[in-house]
Design a protein around this motif. Structure first.
Motif, PDB file in Angstrom:
ATOM      1  N   GLY A 201       0.815  -1.224   0.000  1.00  0.00           N
ATOM      2  CA  GLY A 201       0.000   0.000   0.000  1.00  0.00           C
ATOM      3  C   GLY A 201       0.842   1.265   0.000  1.00  0.00           C
ATOM      4  O   GLY A 201       0.572   2.205  -0.780  1.00  0.00           O
ATOM      5  N   PHE A 202       1.856   1.339   0.859  1.00  0.00           N
ATOM      6  CA  PHE A 202       2.704   2.541   0.897  1.00  0.00           C
ATOM      7  C   PHE A 202       3.502   2.693  -0.383  1.00  0.00           C
ATOM      8  O   PHE A 202       3.774   3.830  -0.826  1.00  0.00           O
ATOM      9  N   SER A 203       3.882   1.570  -0.988  1.00  0.00           N
ATOM     10  CA  SER A 203       4.579   1.671  -2.272  1.00  0.00           C
ATOM     11  C   SER A 203       3.671   2.297  -3.328  1.00  0.00           C
ATOM     12  O   SER A 203       4.101   3.128  -4.161  1.00  0.00           O
ATOM     13  N   GLY A 204       2.396   1.892  -3.296  1.00  0.00           N
ATOM     14  CA  GLY A 204       1.444   2.475  -4.233  1.00  0.00           C
ATOM     15  C   GLY A 204       1.256   3.967  -4.000  1.00  0.00           C
ATOM     16  O   GLY A 204       1.137   4.751  -4.960  1.00  0.00           O
ATOM     17  N   VAL A 205       1.236   4.371  -2.699  1.00  0.00           N
ATOM     18  CA  VAL A 205       1.078   5.789  -2.370  1.00  0.00           C
ATOM     19  C   VAL A 205       2.270   6.592  -2.879  1.00  0.00           C
ATOM     20  O   VAL A 205       2.135   7.686  -3.448  1.00  0.00           O
ATOM     21  N   LEU A 206       3.475   6.064  -2.661  1.00  0.00           N
ATOM     22  CA  LEU A 206       4.674   6.750  -3.148  1.00  0.00           C
ATOM     23  C   LEU A 206       4.631   6.925  -4.664  1.00  0.00           C
ATOM     24  O   LEU A 206       4.991   7.980  -5.200  1.00  0.00           O
ATOM     25  N   LEU A 222      10.980   0.843  -6.957  1.00  0.00           N
ATOM     26  CA  LEU A 222       9.651   0.830  -6.341  1.00  0.00           C
ATOM     27  C   LEU A 222       8.766  -0.245  -6.969  1.00  0.00           C
ATOM     28  O   LEU A 222       7.997  -0.927  -6.276  1.00  0.00           O
ATOM     29  N   ASN A 223       8.849  -0.390  -8.269  1.00  0.00           N
ATOM     30  CA  ASN A 223       8.069  -1.428  -8.955  1.00  0.00           C
ATOM     31  C   ASN A 223       8.485  -2.829  -8.487  1.00  0.00           C
ATOM     32  O   ASN A 223       7.638  -3.705  -8.304  1.00  0.00           O
ATOM     33  N   HIS A 224       9.800  -3.024  -8.304  1.00  0.00           N
ATOM     34  CA  HIS A 224      10.283  -4.320  -7.792  1.00  0.00           C
ATOM     35  C   HIS A 224       9.733  -4.601  -6.395  1.00  0.00           C
ATOM     36  O   HIS A 224       9.397  -5.741  -6.051  1.00  0.00           O
ATOM     37  N   ILE A 225       9.660  -3.544  -5.557  1.00  0.00           N
ATOM     38  CA  ILE A 225       9.126  -3.720  -4.210  1.00  0.00           C
ATOM     39  C   ILE A 225       7.672  -4.186  -4.273  1.00  0.00           C
ATOM     40  O   ILE A 225       7.243  -5.119  -3.575  1.00  0.00           O
ATOM     41  N   VAL A 226       6.884  -3.515  -5.136  1.00  0.00           N
ATOM     42  CA  VAL A 226       5.462  -3.871  -5.261  1.00  0.00           C
ATOM     43  C   VAL A 226       5.313  -5.307  -5.763  1.00  0.00           C
ATOM     44  O   VAL A 226       4.505  -6.090  -5.239  1.00  0.00           O
ATOM     45  N   GLN A 227       6.049  -5.678  -6.800  1.00  0.00           N
ATOM     46  CA  GLN A 227       5.945  -7.021  -7.377  1.00  0.00           C
ATOM     47  C   GLN A 227       6.373  -8.092  -6.365  1.00  0.00           C
ATOM     48  O   GLN A 227       5.738  -9.142  -6.239  1.00  0.00           O
ATOM     49  N   ALA A 228       7.470  -7.803  -5.629  1.00  0.00           N
ATOM     50  CA  ALA A 228       7.936  -8.762  -4.620  1.00  0.00           C
ATOM     51  C   ALA A 228       6.907  -8.914  -3.506  1.00  0.00           C
ATOM     52  O   ALA A 228       6.656 -10.018  -2.998  1.00  0.00           O
ATOM     53  N   GLY A 229       6.278  -7.795  -3.105  1.00  0.00           N
ATOM     54  CA  GLY A 229       5.251  -7.861  -2.074  1.00  0.00           C
ATOM     55  C   GLY A 229       4.061  -8.686  -2.513  1.00  0.00           C
ATOM     56  O   GLY A 229       3.510  -9.482  -1.744  1.00  0.00           O
ATOM     57  N   ARG A 230       3.637  -8.475  -3.761  1.00  0.00           N
ATOM     58  CA  ARG A 230       2.508  -9.264  -4.276  1.00  0.00           C
ATOM     59  C   ARG A 230       2.852 -10.755  -4.374  1.00  0.00           C
ATOM     60  O   ARG A 230       2.012 -11.623  -4.091  1.00  0.00           O
ATOM     61  N   LYS A 231       4.106 -11.029  -4.775  1.00  0.00           N
ATOM     62  CA  LYS A 231       4.532 -12.434  -4.861  1.00  0.00           C
ATOM     63  C   LYS A 231       4.546 -13.065  -3.470  1.00  0.00           C
ATOM     64  O   LYS A 231       4.121 -14.213  -3.267  1.00  0.00           O
TER      65      LYS A 231
END
Length: 244
Positions: A201-206, A222-231
């Motif tokens: 969520g915070f990655s999306g806000v950023l 940032l995109n890698h963080i989001v993808q890793a979190g979803r994985k």
């Protein structure tokens, strides 16, 4: 007269040969019976119901460790040789059979041997003679050594008890393991899912707030963080499904 005498002598010789043959056959039959009784660990008894006196085969005496030449038996001293815990049931079974209240006589009991041990015996009998008033006079039967059978039954019971104990212990272990698994699932569902949702969520806000101002390299991170979190969220959901 001479002819009659010769005929009579011939008939007498033939009769003697027949008697000798039948005597041999009887002895052979008795020997086969003796061997069969010995092989089956069985003894025979012949009970005079009115007097209580009994005639027994040599195998009967040997089975109990006695000398067949000196062993004597009566109904009363036979009852005294039975284990105190077995005596009432055996006596009741015998009385009921003799009185005609049961169709057969078949009973198991422990009988004391000459050296003081207890031997398991299977007793089977049948009334063979009655008086004119229908009262039983004579009873024939067998006593069979079933010590080995009883030992095998006891071993089987002990084995079953051991197996039941092992099953109970294993069930307790599995229950504990399931409880540990429940604790693990709880930790996964509460301790991991919430931080992951926050990270995504915070990655999306950023990305929404600072997206235009971020350099391309930062956007990639940032995109890698989001993808890793979803994985990671998918892996957590997979663990929860597997545990269920």
């Amino acid at each position: 007269v001479v002819g009659l005498l010769v005929t009579a002598l011939g008939f007498l010789a033939l009769l003697r040969r027949e008697v000798a043959r039948q005597t041999r056959a009887l002895r052979e039959s008795e020997e086969r019976l003796r061997l069969a009784l010995a092989a089956a660990s069985q003894g025979l008894y012949d009970l005079d119901i009115r007097s209580g006196k009994a005639e027994v085969s040599p195998e009967y005496a040997t089975m109990l460790g006695h000398d067949p030449q000196t062993f004597t038996l009566t109904f009363s001293n036979w009852l005294e040789q039975l284990h105190p815990d077995d005596r009432p049931a055996v006596s009741r079974t015998f009385d009921d059979y003799v009185a005609g209240r049961r169709a057969d006589y078949r009973v198991e009991f422990r009988q004391r041997t000459r050296d003081g041990r207890w031997k398991w015996i299977l007793s089977i009998g049948k009334i063979q003679a009655y008086d004119g008033n229908g009262r039983p006079l004579r009873m024939l039967g067998t006593h069979t050594d079933i010590d080995a059978v009883k030992a095998a039954q006891a071993a089987l019971l002990e084995l079953n008890a051991t197996l039941e104990s092992r099953v109970s212990a294993r069930t307790a272990e599995l229950t504990a393991a399931n409880q540990e698994l429940d604790s693990f699932v709880y930790a996964v569902s509460h301790d991991l899912r919430a931080p992951l949702r926050a990270m995504i969520g915070f990655s999306g806000v950023l990305e929404e707030d600072l997206g235009p101002a971020l350099p391309p390299e930062a956007k990639g991170h940032l995109n890698h963080i989001v993808q890793a979190g979803r994985k990671m969220s998918a892996l957590v959901e997979g663990l929860l499904t597997l545990s269920r």
